[in-house]
Design an enzyme around this catalytic site. Structure first.
Site, PDB file in Angstrom:
ATOM      1  N   GLU A   1      -5.005   7.675   0.326  1.00 17.45           N
ATOM      2  CA  GLU A   1      -5.417   7.030   1.583  1.00 17.45           C
ATOM      3  C   GLU A   1      -4.342   7.029   2.673  1.00 17.45           C
ATOM      4  OE1 GLU A   1      -6.599   2.903   1.294  1.00 17.45           O
ATOM      5  OE2 GLU A   1      -7.049   2.821   3.438  1.00 17.45           O
TER       6      GLU A   1
ATOM      7  N   ASP B   1      -6.366   5.485  -4.316  1.00 13.39           N
ATOM      8  CA  ASP B   1      -6.362   4.385  -3.340  1.00 13.39           C
ATOM      9  C   ASP B   1      -5.262   3.442  -3.815  1.00 13.39           C
ATOM     10  OD1 ASP B   1      -6.816   2.331  -1.575  1.00 13.39           O
ATOM     11  OD2 ASP B   1      -8.996   2.540  -1.668  1.00 13.39           O
TER      12      ASP B   1
ATOM     13  N   ASP C   1     -12.362   5.353  -2.237  1.00 13.01           N
ATOM     14  CA  ASP C   1     -12.961   4.025  -2.379  1.00 13.01           C
ATOM     15  C   ASP C   1     -14.001   3.977  -3.505  1.00 13.01           C
ATOM     16  OD1 ASP C   1     -11.618   2.465  -0.459  1.00 13.01           O
ATOM     17  OD2 ASP C   1     -12.812   3.310   1.162  1.00 13.01           O
TER      18      ASP C   1
ATOM     19  N   ASP D   1       0.854  -1.207   0.000  1.00 16.50           N
ATOM     20  CA  ASP D   1       0.000   0.000   0.000  1.00 16.50           C
ATOM     21  C   ASP D   1       0.886   1.252   0.000  1.00 16.50           C
ATOM     22  OD1 ASP D   1      -3.084  -0.833   1.298  1.00 16.50           O
ATOM     23  OD2 ASP D   1      -1.440  -2.235   1.563  1.00 16.50           O
TER      24      ASP D   1
ATOM     25  N   ILE E   1      -3.856   0.686  -2.723  1.00 20.54           N
ATOM     26  CA  ILE E   1      -4.398  -0.684  -2.808  1.00 20.54           C
ATOM     27  C   ILE E   1      -5.782  -0.619  -2.184  1.00 20.54           C
ATOM     28  CG2 ILE E   1      -4.291  -3.074  -1.999  1.00 20.54           C
ATOM     29  CD1 ILE E   1      -1.438  -3.139  -2.342  1.00 20.54           C
ATOM     30  N   ASP E   2      -6.780  -0.839  -2.998  1.00 21.75           N
ATOM     31  CA  ASP E   2      -8.138  -0.894  -2.487  1.00 21.75           C
ATOM     32  C   ASP E   2      -8.472  -2.371  -2.300  1.00 21.75           C
ATOM     33  OD1 ASP E   2     -10.735   0.010  -1.788  1.00 21.75           O
ATOM     34  OD2 ASP E   2     -11.426  -0.559  -3.791  1.00 21.75           O
TER      35      ASP E   2
ATOM     36  N   THR F   1      -7.399  -4.044   0.695  1.00 16.96           N
ATOM     37  CA  THR F   1      -6.171  -4.605   1.295  1.00 16.96           C
ATOM     38  C   THR F   1      -6.446  -5.985   1.910  1.00 16.96           C
ATOM     39  OG1 THR F   1      -5.393  -2.374   1.721  1.00 16.96           O
ATOM     40  CG2 THR F   1      -4.287  -4.116   2.934  1.00 16.96           C
TER      41      THR F   1
END
Ligand code: A3P
Ligand code: MG
Ligand code: MG
Ligand code: MG
Length: 364
Positions: free
Chosen positions: A82, A145, A301, A57, A147-148, A150
């Protein structure tokens, strides 16, 4: 009028990704896919809100923000992302910071145009913190984001990297990379699948306002324009929801889909904005997200996912039927849930959602 046209031309020109940014985006994905396979327990941390964050991330956020800032050096750069570097600046964060720095340098070294010098840990922290903008209703803001999903990434399931551009509070561009999403349909309402794409995974969806949504394969071998399902009969519509029961009420969506709409197929539960991508190509016809009362959705998101669906002909609203409002800073200004479907199904879906919520509040 002329001024308006000039403004639009300028905006659309600078909206588009240069080839090298897109290529770097794909390289970030390749690295993340490798990281996903060899992730150590110590590469995963819990944030203060008890949600997980990993080296991938942080590394993804550092790389995307570093490359975007370099590419857009001629204009003001604002990024709402994020992650932040707070935990990494502490004594306990030094080991993970070291691994992130290595990951970032290993990735950038592959992209010749960015090998200015090896980045130090301080450079990496600075790149992560470039994402501290608050967004809002004026000017342009990138929304990331890194890594959306996670939790899906940690399970080895679906995740996405999601990047969008806000202009005066509206989403005008979105790119959604889903490294584990099959090129062939994962639903029952599909219209694009082909024999040759059956085994392949890795999709990149891109959408620009007024220009439709395209799906590329991550290896670059195919590019198609996609469209949401045109199903009119709710009984035939399969629906998506979060894999994680803590992120949405599975009971409520089951009451809406099965009881109110007569949907026959079981829900397709997957992580991340891959749901928006899959819906944009007609894999399923409905996405329901009904979090606990009080949860405040974040713009990163939904920004990229929502334009990917709307440009493919779909509709994305809150449960009151209002379009999502991305102009209020890092939170979406609603806490009542998100529903996504095609234009034909939206009226009956909205009615079913409202009735089910009402019945839950005041049971008979
Ligand atoms: N209690 C909660 N209710 C709803 N969404 C939540 C949540 N806790 C975390 N999330 C969000 O749900 C996102 C994942 O969505 P999904 O359930 O569709 O996979 C997470 O993104 P990240 O994984 O980027 O943190 C996080 O922002
Ligand atoms: Mg998170
Ligand atoms: Mg997310
Ligand atoms: Mg995330």
């Amino acid at each position: 009028m002329l001024l308006g046209v000039r403004h639009w031309k300028k905006r659309s020109e600078s909206c588009s990704f240069s080839g090298s940014v897109q290529a770097t985006f794909v390289k970030v994905l390749n690295i993340e896919m490798k990281v996903q396979k060899v992730l150590l327990q110590s590469d995963v941390h819990l944030k203060s809100d008890k949600t997980p964050v990993t080296v991938a991330d942080y590394g993804s956020q550092a790389i995307v923000s570093f490359v975007l800032e370099k590419e857009l050096s001629t204009e003001p750069f604002s990024l709402v992302a994020e992650e932040d570097s707070g935990d990494l600046r502490m004594e306990s964060g030094q080991e993970i910071l070291h691994r992130i720095t290595k990951l970032v340098n290993d990735t950038l070294v592959i992209e010749e145009s960015y090998t200015v010098a090896t980045l130090s840990s301080e450079d990496v922290l600075r790149a992560i913190d470039s994402g501290k903008s608050e967004g809002g209703s004026s000017g342009r803001h990138w929304v990331l984001d890194p890594i959306d999903g996670t939790k899906g990434f940690l399970r080895g399931d679906q995740y996405a990297i999601a990047l969008a551009l806000l202009d005066e509070g509206k989403v005008v561009l979105g790119v959604l990379a889903c490294p584990n999403l099959p090129l062939a349909s994962i639903g029952t309402n599909n219209k694009h699948s082909s024999e040759s794409s059956n085994e392949k995974v890795g999709c990149l969806f891109s959408a620009k306002v007024g220009e439709g949504t395209f799906m590329h394969s991550l290896d670059g071998s195919s590019l198609i324009k996609v469209h949401v399902s045109d199903i009119e009969n709710p009984e035939e519509a399969s629906f998506f929801e979060s894999f994680e029961a803590a992120h949405t009420s599975h009971d409520l969506s089951s009451a809406i889909a099965k009881v109110k709409l007569g949907v026959k197929a079981p829900p397709i539960r997957i992580d991340s904005q891959a749901k928006y991508g899959a819906l944009s190509r007609g894999d399923g016809a409905i996405y329901l997200r009904l979090p606990c009362k009080g949860y405040r959705e974040k713009i990163w998101d939904h920004a990229a996912g929502s334009i990917v669906v709307t440009e493919a002909g779909g509709v994305v609203t809150d449960v009151a039927g209002n379009p999502l409002d991305f102009s209020k800073g890092e939170h979406l200004d609603r806490d009542t849930g998100i529903i996504v479907t095609n234009r034909k199904l939206m009226p009956s879906l909205l009615k079913a959602v409202r009735e089910s919520i009402q019945e839950k509040v005041s049971p008979m």
